[in-house]
Scaffold this motif. Structure first.
Motif, PDB file in Angstrom:
ATOM      1  N   THR A 158      38.315  30.876  77.843  1.00  0.00           N
ATOM      2  CA  THR A 158      37.384  31.765  77.462  1.00  0.00           C
ATOM      3  C   THR A 158      36.621  31.346  76.060  1.00  0.00           C
ATOM      4  OG1 THR A 158      39.008  32.867  75.690  1.00  0.00           O
ATOM      5  CG2 THR A 158      39.042  33.614  78.201  1.00  0.00           C
ATOM      6  N   ALA A 159      35.574  32.188  75.868  1.00  0.00           N
ATOM      7  CA  ALA A 159      34.784  31.638  74.521  1.00  0.00           C
ATOM      8  C   ALA A 159      35.675  31.765  73.348  1.00  0.00           C
ATOM      9  CB  ALA A 159      33.715  32.310  74.548  1.00  0.00           C
ATOM     10  N   ASN A 160      36.353  32.658  73.191  1.00  0.00           N
ATOM     11  CA  ASN A 160      37.445  32.792  72.210  1.00  0.00           C
ATOM     12  C   ASN A 160      38.428  31.705  71.717  1.00  0.00           C
ATOM     13  OD1 ASN A 160      36.119  35.316  71.146  1.00  0.00           O
ATOM     14  ND2 ASN A 160      37.552  36.513  72.381  1.00  0.00           N
ATOM     15  N   HIS A 194      30.378  25.629  72.882  1.00  0.00           N
ATOM     16  CA  HIS A 194      30.985  27.073  72.693  1.00  0.00           C
ATOM     17  C   HIS A 194      30.191  27.964  71.975  1.00  0.00           C
ATOM     18  CE1 HIS A 194      32.368  25.521  68.816  1.00  0.00           C
ATOM     19  NE2 HIS A 194      32.350  26.629  68.443  1.00  0.00           N
ATOM     20  N   VAL A 249      27.396  29.786  73.615  1.00  0.00           N
ATOM     21  CA  VAL A 249      28.064  30.872  74.607  1.00  0.00           C
ATOM     22  C   VAL A 249      28.349  32.077  73.606  1.00  0.00           C
ATOM     23  CG1 VAL A 249      30.187  31.660  75.747  1.00  0.00           C
ATOM     24  CG2 VAL A 249      29.107  29.407  76.145  1.00  0.00           C
ATOM     25  N   SER A 250      28.864  31.942  72.529  1.00  0.00           N
ATOM     26  CA  SER A 250      29.047  33.035  71.523  1.00  0.00           C
ATOM     27  C   SER A 250      27.692  33.525  71.223  1.00  0.00           C
ATOM     28  CB  SER A 250      29.732  32.490  70.262  1.00  0.00           C
ATOM     29  OG  SER A 250      30.973  31.955  70.491  1.00  0.00           O
ATOM     30  N   HIS A 307      24.955  33.811  72.896  1.00  0.00           N
ATOM     31  CA  HIS A 307      24.534  34.620  74.252  1.00  0.00           C
ATOM     32  C   HIS A 307      25.241  35.917  74.330  1.00  0.00           C
ATOM     33  CE1 HIS A 307      22.084  31.921  75.724  1.00  0.00           C
ATOM     34  NE2 HIS A 307      22.780  30.846  76.130  1.00  0.00           N
ATOM     35  N   ARG A 308      26.693  35.977  73.887  1.00  0.00           N
ATOM     36  CA  ARG A 308      27.317  36.999  73.920  1.00  0.00           C
ATOM     37  C   ARG A 308      27.012  38.226  72.813  1.00  0.00           C
ATOM     38  NH1 ARG A 308      32.534  37.513  75.875  1.00  0.00           N
ATOM     39  NH2 ARG A 308      32.840  35.063  75.654  1.00  0.00           N
ATOM     40  N   LEU A 359      23.917  39.753  74.125  1.00  0.00           N
ATOM     41  CA  LEU A 359      24.079  40.980  74.799  1.00  0.00           C
ATOM     42  C   LEU A 359      24.542  42.190  74.148  1.00  0.00           C
ATOM     43  CD1 LEU A 359      25.972  38.843  77.548  1.00  0.00           C
ATOM     44  CD2 LEU A 359      23.610  40.075  77.965  1.00  0.00           C
ATOM     45  N   GLN A 360      25.039  42.009  72.991  1.00  0.00           N
ATOM     46  CA  GLN A 360      25.661  42.999  72.272  1.00  0.00           C
ATOM     47  C   GLN A 360      24.467  43.802  71.443  1.00  0.00           C
ATOM     48  OE1 GLN A 360      28.567  41.368  69.828  1.00  0.00           O
ATOM     49  NE2 GLN A 360      30.188  41.338  71.325  1.00  0.00           N
ATOM     50  N   ASN A 415      16.360  38.473  77.225  1.00  0.00           N
ATOM     51  CA  ASN A 415      17.667  38.028  77.919  1.00  0.00           C
ATOM     52  C   ASN A 415      17.487  37.749  79.283  1.00  0.00           C
ATOM     53  OD1 ASN A 415      18.816  37.957  75.251  1.00  0.00           O
ATOM     54  ND2 ASN A 415      19.603  39.969  75.446  1.00  0.00           N
ATOM     55  N   GLN A 467      19.967  37.669  82.522  1.00  0.00           N
ATOM     56  CA  GLN A 467      21.323  37.410  83.323  1.00  0.00           C
ATOM     57  C   GLN A 467      21.273  37.526  84.718  1.00  0.00           C
ATOM     58  OE1 GLN A 467      20.902  40.373  80.970  1.00  0.00           O
ATOM     59  NE2 GLN A 467      20.966  39.134  79.514  1.00  0.00           N
TER      60      GLN A 467
END
Length: 283
Positions: A93-95, A198, A201-202, A204-205, A208-209, A268, A270
Motif C-alpha cells: 500500500t502507499a502508506n 510512492h 502515488v500519495s 494522486h491520492r 482525488l481528495q 484528474n 481515472q
C-alpha cells in the motif's frame, strides 16, 4: 568468509537492480560464481531462485533478504539498507511504502540521485506546490507569500507559500529572470508513464481528495466532474487507457498554445477495473 563488494548499495532504490549489480560484481571477481553457486550459499535447493527474484517472479521475505545480504558480502549498514530496501520495494500500500521510504532516510545516501529523489518527494508532498508553479505563469504573479496564500483556492498560509517557493527554486522549476522575478523554467512538467514513486502515488491520492472537496466548495459552472461505468473487453480497456494518455497530451499541447494564463486548474483522469477477469482469460 565472503569478501566485501565494490558496489555502492546506497545509490539504489530498486533492490532487484541492486542485486543485478551485486551479482555482476561478484561474478567478475570470484571464479566459478553463478546463480547455482549463489543459491547453494544461501542454502536453497532450487538453483533458479535468484533468477526468479531478479525477474520479479518471486519476492524476498525479510529473513531471505538478510541471507541474500550476507551471501553478497553486505555488512552492518549496507545489510540493513538492503533489507529495508526490499521492504520498500515490496510494500503493498502507499502508506506502507511511505513508512518504508522514511526508514531508508536513516541511512547516509548523499549521492545526487537520492538528493534529487528527496527533492522530488518534497515537490509532490503538498497539492499547492505544483499549483504555485503553475500560478507563476501569470503575468501578474507576485512572489509575495501573502499574495500567493490568498490567491490559492482553498487558501493556504504564508508559511506554506514560503516553503513552496523554496522547494520550487531548489528544483529549478522556478528561476529568476533578469529583473529578479520568479518565472517558470519550463511550461510543462510531467511524470510520464510507468511505475510511480510512492510520493507521486500519495500526490494522486491527495488530488482525488481535492476533487471530492470541490463537489461542495466549487460552483458547478466552474468544475466538470463526471464518471462512466462500462463493461468492456480487456483489449478495449487497454485502448481506453491509451486514449486517456493521448487526450492528456492534447490538453498539455492546448495549454502550451493558450494566451495569457489566468487560473490554475487540476484535471484528474481515472480508469480502474471494478470486476475481475474471467478465470479462463490470459493473465
Amino acid at each position: 568468509m565472503v569478501k566485501p563488494v565494490s558496489v555502492n548499495v546506497f545509490e539504489h532504490l530498486d533492490y532487484r537492480v541492486l542485486l543485478r549489480a551485486l551479482f555482476s560484481a561478484r561474478k567478475a571477481s570470484e571464479y566459478g560464481f553463478s546463480h547455482r553457486a549463489f543459491c547453494r550459499r544461501v542454502g536453497l535447493s532450487s538453483s533458479n531462485f535468484l533468477s526468479l527474484v531478479l525477474s520479479g517472479a518471486r519476492n524476498l521475505t525479510p529473513q531471505m533478504a538478510e541471507k541474500f545480504a550476507a551471501a553478497f558480502g553486505l555488512k552492518d549498514r549496507e545489510a540493513e539498507y538492503f533489507v529495508e530496501l526490499v521492504a520498500f520495494n515490496q510494500s503493498k500500500t502507499a502508506n506502507e511504502r511511505a513508512r518504508a521510504y522514511a526508514r531508508l532516510g536513516r541511512f547516509k545516501r548523499h549521492r545526487a540521485t537520492h538528493k534529487l529523489a528527496a527533492e522530488q518527494a518534497a515537490y509532490h508532498s503538498a497539492w499547492y506546490i505544483p499549483a504555485i508553479r503553475e500560478l507563476a505563469a501569470r503575468e501578474d504573479f507576485r512572489q509575495d507569500p501573502r499574495w500567493i496564500a490568498r490567491t490559492m483556492q482553498p487558501s493556504i498560509t504564508s508559511a506554506q507559500a514560503t516553503r513552496a517557493l523554496r522547494v520550487l527554486e531548489k528544483l529549478e522549476l522556478l528561476r529568476r529572470d533578469a529583473d529578479g522575478r520568479l518565472r517558470q523554467a519550463s511550461p510543462i512538467v510531467t511524470t510520464g508513464v510507468g511505475p510511480l514513486p510512492h510520493h507521486i502515488v500519495s500526490y494522486h491520492r491527495g488530488m482525488l481528495q481535492s476533487a471530492s472537496r470541490a463537489l461542495d466548495a466549487v460552483p458547478r459552472d466552474e468544475r466538470e466532474i463526471s464518471s462512466l461505468t462500462l463493461c468492456v473487453s480487456h483489449e478495449v480497456m487497454l485502448e481506453l487507457k491509451q486514449r486517456i494518455r493521448e487526450f492528456r497530451g492534447e490538453l498539455l499541447h492546448a495549454a502550451e498554445q493558450q494566451g495569457a494564463p489566468e487560473r490554475v486548474v487540476q484535471i484528474n483522469f481515472q480508469l480502474f477495473p471494478m470486476s475481475r477477469r474471467n478465470e479462463g482469460s490470459d493473465a
